[in-house]
Write a protein that holds these residues in place. Structure first.
Motif, mmCIF file in Angstrom:
data_model
loop_
_atom_site.group_PDB
_atom_site.id
_atom_site.type_symbol
_atom_site.label_atom_id
_atom_site.label_comp_id
_atom_site.label_asym_id
_atom_site.label_seq_id
_atom_site.Cartn_x
_atom_site.Cartn_y
_atom_site.Cartn_z
ATOM 1 N N LYS A 192 37.957 70.239 76.036
ATOM 2 C CA LYS A 192 38.108 71.296 77.033
ATOM 3 C C LYS A 192 39.123 72.366 76.622
ATOM 4 O O LYS A 192 39.510 73.186 77.461
ATOM 5 C CB LYS A 192 38.509 70.687 78.377
ATOM 6 C CG LYS A 192 37.422 69.792 78.974
ATOM 7 C CD LYS A 192 37.832 69.261 80.342
ATOM 8 C CE LYS A 192 36.726 68.392 80.950
ATOM 9 N NZ LYS A 192 37.118 67.877 82.293
ATOM 10 N N SER A 193 39.520 72.373 75.356
ATOM 11 C CA SER A 193 40.565 73.304 74.898
ATOM 12 C C SER A 193 39.995 74.568 74.263
ATOM 13 O O SER A 193 40.563 75.108 73.321
ATOM 14 C CB SER A 193 41.491 72.587 73.907
ATOM 15 O OG SER A 193 42.242 71.597 74.541
ATOM 16 N N ASP A 194 38.876 75.069 74.780
ATOM 17 C CA ASP A 194 38.284 76.280 74.210
ATOM 18 C C ASP A 194 39.252 77.456 74.240
ATOM 19 O O ASP A 194 39.317 78.241 73.282
ATOM 20 C CB ASP A 194 37.000 76.645 74.969
ATOM 21 C CG ASP A 194 35.874 75.654 74.725
ATOM 22 O OD1 ASP A 194 35.896 74.967 73.680
ATOM 23 O OD2 ASP A 194 34.979 75.547 75.591
ATOM 24 N N ASP A 195 39.991 77.615 75.339
ATOM 25 C CA ASP A 195 40.925 78.736 75.440
ATOM 26 C C ASP A 195 42.031 78.625 74.389
ATOM 27 O O ASP A 195 42.432 79.637 73.799
ATOM 28 C CB ASP A 195 41.542 78.800 76.835
ATOM 29 C CG ASP A 195 40.543 79.231 77.901
ATOM 30 O OD1 ASP A 195 39.462 79.726 77.533
ATOM 31 O OD2 ASP A 195 40.848 79.056 79.103
ATOM 32 N N LEU A 196 42.523 77.422 74.167
ATOM 33 C CA LEU A 196 43.574 77.236 73.169
ATOM 34 C C LEU A 196 43.045 77.502 71.760
ATOM 35 O O LEU A 196 43.740 78.109 70.927
ATOM 36 C CB LEU A 196 44.147 75.830 73.269
ATOM 37 C CG LEU A 196 45.357 75.526 72.386
ATOM 38 C CD1 LEU A 196 46.509 76.483 72.676
ATOM 39 C CD2 LEU A 196 45.800 74.070 72.558
ATOM 40 N N ARG A 197 41.809 77.088 71.492
ATOM 41 C CA ARG A 197 41.226 77.371 70.179
ATOM 42 C C ARG A 197 41.041 78.879 69.979
ATOM 43 O O ARG A 197 41.206 79.395 68.857
ATOM 44 C CB ARG A 197 39.902 76.626 70.020
ATOM 45 C CG ARG A 197 40.085 75.141 69.761
ATOM 46 C CD ARG A 197 38.778 74.440 69.452
ATOM 47 N NE ARG A 197 37.971 74.222 70.642
ATOM 48 C CZ ARG A 197 38.091 73.183 71.462
ATOM 49 N NH1 ARG A 197 39.010 72.268 71.234
ATOM 50 N NH2 ARG A 197 37.305 73.039 72.512
ATOM 51 N N ALA A 198 40.742 79.583 71.054
ATOM 52 C CA ALA A 198 40.620 81.039 70.957
ATOM 53 C C ALA A 198 41.966 81.674 70.609
ATOM 54 O O ALA A 198 42.037 82.631 69.833
ATOM 55 C CB ALA A 198 40.073 81.615 72.260
ATOM 56 N N VAL A 199 43.044 81.140 71.184
ATOM 57 C CA VAL A 199 44.377 81.628 70.832
ATOM 58 C C VAL A 199 44.681 81.307 69.370
ATOM 59 O O VAL A 199 45.189 82.161 68.622
ATOM 60 C CB VAL A 199 45.442 81.008 71.752
ATOM 61 C CG1 VAL A 199 46.838 81.404 71.289
ATOM 62 C CG2 VAL A 199 45.221 81.438 73.194
ATOM 63 N N ALA A 200 44.355 80.090 68.957
ATOM 64 C CA ALA A 200 44.619 79.682 67.574
ATOM 65 C C ALA A 200 43.906 80.586 66.576
ATOM 66 O O ALA A 200 44.412 80.834 65.472
ATOM 67 C CB ALA A 200 44.193 78.232 67.371
#
Length: 259
Positions: free
Chosen positions: A184-192
């Protein structure tokens, strides 16, 4: 391929029985550089002993915000003396934690500020813990400007892109751990995917936050490879490229680490 786990608590009691095996698995996975941050004065001594006993393992000394309410007399002087040790490469883990609120917030801020000043005098970077305290952490970094000295890293980053950019603008590196691998960490991967290449780091935060598919189990440094794989996918590059970039960045930030 060489990997650099920039944050791993090898002094944790969960490694007491099999530390040598854990380090052997790390080496087999290509993890040949590890930084072990302390959380208080006692563990600062422990991480130095671990670093002295193992090639490729380095220490960071400092007082975590959860221990900020019980700083022993003379602790800051002792941390500053330990900072001169050849295998101490950073001051950390320091910062603010308003989730646990183990110490009053002004006390946490004072303890963090005192250690930032130690890092500046010692010429060492800082390792920053931030939990539900983002604005105060950034305000303190903006006021004390460790990024203008030896820099530092926002460890286990789990924030928005604007927070990442503000931290980078203050001279900080951004390090990702197991949470970036969670489904569920799509947003964090987008930041990365948006972190500047020269500010990207990887870590495990072992024994905590084991990456997918080992979530809920004891983490260990070999699994930093899983973090690197997810970052490679998010950024559209090869695993070898992520390994190279984070290896070079780790050595640039932690300048006392042997190349």
């Amino acid at each position: 391929m060489k990997l650099f786990d920039t944050h791993c608590h090898l002094m944790d009691r969960r490694f007491e029985e099999d530390l040598e095996e854990v380090l052997a698995r790390a080496r087999a996975a290509g993890v040949t550089r590890i930084v072990v941050p302390a959380v208080d004065l006692d563990t600062s001594h422990q991480v130095i002993r671990i670093a002295e006993a193992h090639d490729g393992v380095y220490a960071a000394v400092g007082i975590h915000p959860e221990a900020a309410g019980e700083v022993p007399d003379g602790a800051y002087g002792e941390i500053e003396r330990m900072a001169a040790h050849p295998k101490v490469v950073a001051i950390g883990e320091i910062g603010l934690d308003y989730y646990w609120d183990s110490a009053p917030r002004p006390v946490q801020q004072q303890v963090m500020a005192a250690q930032v000043e130690i890092a500046k005098r010692a010429g060492l970077p800082i390792i920053v813990h931030n939990r539900e305290s983002t604005e105060d952490v950034l305000d303190l970094l903006a006021r004390l400007r460790p990024g203008d000295a030896a820099g530092g890293v926002m460890h286990c980053f789990n924030e928005r892109e604007d927070v990442m950019q503000r931290a980078v603008d203050l001279g900080m590196y951004i390090s990702f751990a197991g949470p970036v691998t969670y489904k569920k960490s799509d947003d964090l991967r987008a930041v990365a995917a948006r972190v500047p290449e020269d500010r990207l780091l990887i870590e495990t935060d072992s024994p905590y936050l084991s990456p997918h598919p080992f979530r809920g189990k004891r983490n260990e440094p070999a699994r930093v490879a899983l973090v690197a794989e997810v970052l490679a996918s998010a950024r559209g590059v090869t695993m070898d490229e992520i390994a190279r970039v984070t290896w070079e960045n780790g050595h640039r930030l932690f300048r006392k680490v042997e190349a």
